[in-house]
Design a protein around this motif. Structure first.
Motif, short mmCIF file in Angstrom:
data_model
loop_
_atom_site.label_atom_id
_atom_site.label_comp_id
_atom_site.label_asym_id
_atom_site.label_seq_id
_atom_site.Cartn_x
_atom_site.Cartn_y
_atom_site.Cartn_z
N GLY A 37 2.73 8.96 -6.14
CA GLY A 37 1.62 9.10 -5.64
C GLY A 37 0.08 8.73 -6.33
N LYS A 38 0.21 7.68 -7.05
CA LYS A 38 -0.83 7.35 -7.56
C LYS A 38 -1.58 6.27 -6.73
CE LYS A 38 -0.80 9.99 -11.57
NZ LYS A 38 0.32 9.87 -11.52
N ILE A 39 -3.03 6.77 -6.46
CA ILE A 39 -3.81 5.82 -6.08
C ILE A 39 -4.05 4.39 -6.65
CG2 ILE A 39 -6.56 5.09 -4.93
CD1 ILE A 39 -4.37 7.54 -3.37
N SER A 40 -4.26 4.39 -7.97
CA SER A 40 -4.81 3.63 -8.51
C SER A 40 -3.63 2.15 -8.19
CB SER A 40 -3.94 3.40 -10.55
OG SER A 40 -2.97 3.97 -10.48
N GLY A 41 -2.18 3.03 -8.04
CA GLY A 41 -0.72 1.30 -7.41
C GLY A 41 -1.97 0.88 -5.67
N ILE A 42 -1.80 1.39 -4.89
CA ILE A 42 -2.55 0.99 -3.70
C ILE A 42 -4.16 0.57 -3.78
CG2 ILE A 42 -3.63 1.37 -1.23
CD1 ILE A 42 -2.02 3.89 -1.43
N THR A 46 4.22 4.39 -7.82
CA THR A 46 3.49 4.84 -9.14
C THR A 46 3.56 6.47 -9.11
OG1 THR A 46 1.42 4.89 -8.12
CG2 THR A 46 2.36 2.93 -9.48
N LEU A 93 1.14 -1.36 -0.03
CA LEU A 93 -0.12 -0.37 -0.48
C LEU A 93 0.62 1.11 -0.38
CD1 LEU A 93 -3.13 -0.89 2.23
CD2 LEU A 93 -2.87 -1.46 0.14
N ILE A 94 1.80 0.95 0.96
CA ILE A 94 2.70 2.00 0.95
C ILE A 94 3.83 1.89 -0.51
CG2 ILE A 94 4.22 3.36 2.37
CD1 ILE A 94 3.89 2.86 4.62
N TYR A 149 1.56 3.45 -3.43
CA TYR A 149 1.67 4.59 -3.89
C TYR A 149 2.99 5.45 -4.43
CZ TYR A 149 0.42 9.51 -2.61
OH TYR A 149 0.14 10.81 -2.22
#
Length: 435
Positions: A389-394, A387, A380-381, A384
């Motif tokens: 700072g993209k939420i999609s990575g989380i 990528t 999760l960290i 983020y």
């Protein structure tokens, strides 16, 4: 399961499994220090440097080196010891002979490039640390089995030196091991001399070279990624550090692809990045909790296991697992040479490779930006940060984690039932003995 059960009862596989378990306490201890040394907290390195000095991390890693870097030596002794126990011959002597054979097969040289020099020189009289750790694990297990087979055969044929009855038992056992030990040393010595006549130079290089050629043909494609992931986990399933071996060949390719993404991202953060397959692709989205995505297995163990052994191991492994360190679960469960758990251990990373590749290549999830996020960064960290700072990575990491939980659960349930039955049987036997 009946077939798998018969395979699991095979004495050589049992010896390898039990020999690997011997190293588990050291791996757990080393994991604790490794987590503390690599906490992915902003400002943490600077804080530690101010408090403990610039060399704080180097000194904190001393116990890690003293535990992980001698894994092959411990396993060499442990495999031989356990196999000798099954043959009912002296296990201590068998273990000592196995360690000697392993060291005999390892060249005492190390390549070193002095400051300012262009060419490396070979330094003699040193034991290469990389072969004492996971990189030498396969050779250690192989020689442990071979050495013990030779040892027990000669013992059982009674080709030994027998001392008079008045001699202390420890001394008598040492002389009994003299002839078998000599034969083992001569055999391994001959094998080393023969290999040195070839381009391989050592038995360690035989393993490395035979794996390097097919891996060198792979690149940044989905097919290449699947083959690499499959090899990593097949090697891990036999106790060999697959990520180190495969990464040694594919690592430069993946790093170069990562740097291509970094250059494009640095020039324009909103640009479409060229590569899906990078180092972070594997470390952060496929290997969640370590090779095999075992953090999901640890969570299932804690939440759903009924046997004391499985639940306790899950609680012990959750800390390192959050930081993607999974040797305690890999060797402690064990997953290595476990006919049941090898199935999801190999299958799940292949599934996650496909889901991650499809999600990123279709644009549903941002591709790795080229930021070199440490592999110890918790899920999760890390998604983020990697990528940009993209939420999609989380979100993708969370989806992959759920997929891994679903696929691990039925296999863990079967394994847990077996362990629970064993514990109940031991408890009944203990109660009957007490009565």
């Amino acid at each position: 399961m009946p077939i798998a059960g018969r395979i699991a009862e095979q004495r050589h596989l049992q010896a390898i499994r039990d020999g690997l378990v011997l190293a588990m306490p050291l791996l757990i201890i080393g994991s604790i220090f490794l987590v503390v040394a690599a906490l992915p907290i902003p400002g943490y390195p600077e804080f530690m440097a101010d408090v403990f000095g610039e060399e704080w991390q180097t000194k904190l890693l001393y116990p890690v080196n003293a535990t992980f870097d001698i894994m092959a030596l411990i396993v060499s002794f442990g495999v031989a010891y356990r196999l000798a126990e099954k043959y009912k011959v002296d296990p201590v002597s068998a273990g000592a002979i196995s360690v000697s054979a392993f060291l005999l097969a390892t060249p005492y040289t190390l390549s070193f490039t002095p400051d300012g020099a262009k060419d490396a020189i070979d330094v003699g009289g040193v034991i290469p640390v990389q072969f004492m750790g996971s990189q030498g694990l396969f050779v250690a297990m192989l020689l442990g089995l071979v050495a013990t087979e030779i040892y027990r055969y000669i013992i059982q044929k009674n080709i030994v030196i027998k001392m008079p009855e008045g001699v202390p038992p420890a001394v008598a056992r040492s002389f009994v091991a003299l002839i078998p030990g000599l034969v083992v040393i001569l055999v391994v010595w001959a094998i080393r001399l023969l290999i040195e006549l070839t381009s391989f130079e050592s038995i360690h290089n035989v393993v490395s070279t035979m794996l390097s050629k097919p891996l060198g043909l792979l690149g940044g494609s989905l097919i290449g990624a699947l083959i690499a992931v499959l090899l990593v986990h097949l090697l891990w399933s036999s106790g060999l550090h697959g990520a180190t071996i495969v990464g040694g060949v594919m690592g430069p390719i993946w790093l170069s692809l990562m740097d291509e993404n970094r250059k494009v991202f640095q020039a324009d953060p909103s640009a479409d990045l060229p590569n899906v397959i990078t180092t972070q692709f594997f470390d952060l989205w496929v290997y969640i909790g370590g090779s095999g995505a075992t953090l999901a297995l640890v969570v299932v163990m804690i939440l759903r296991a009924r046997s004391t052994q499985v639940k306790s191991l899950g609680r012990l492994a959750i800390g390192p697992g959050i930081f993607n360190i999974n040797e305690p679960i890999t060797f402690g469960m064990p997953i290595v040479l476990n006919p049941l758990l090898i199935i999801p251990f190999v299958l799940i990373p292949l599934v996650l490779t496909v889901t991650t590749y499809v999600a990123m290549s279709t644009g549903l999830v941002a591709k790795p930006s080229g930021v070199a996020v440490p592999w110890t960064t918790p899920p999760l960290i890390s998604g983020y940060l990697a990528t940009g700072g993209k939420i999609s990575g989380i979100v993708l990491q969370a989806i992959n984690f759920v997929i891994a939980i679903v696929l691990y659960y039925p296999f863990l349930r079967i394994w847990d039932k077996q362990k629970l039955k064993e514990e109940q049987g031991m408890e009944q036997s203990s109660n009957q003995a007490a009565v």
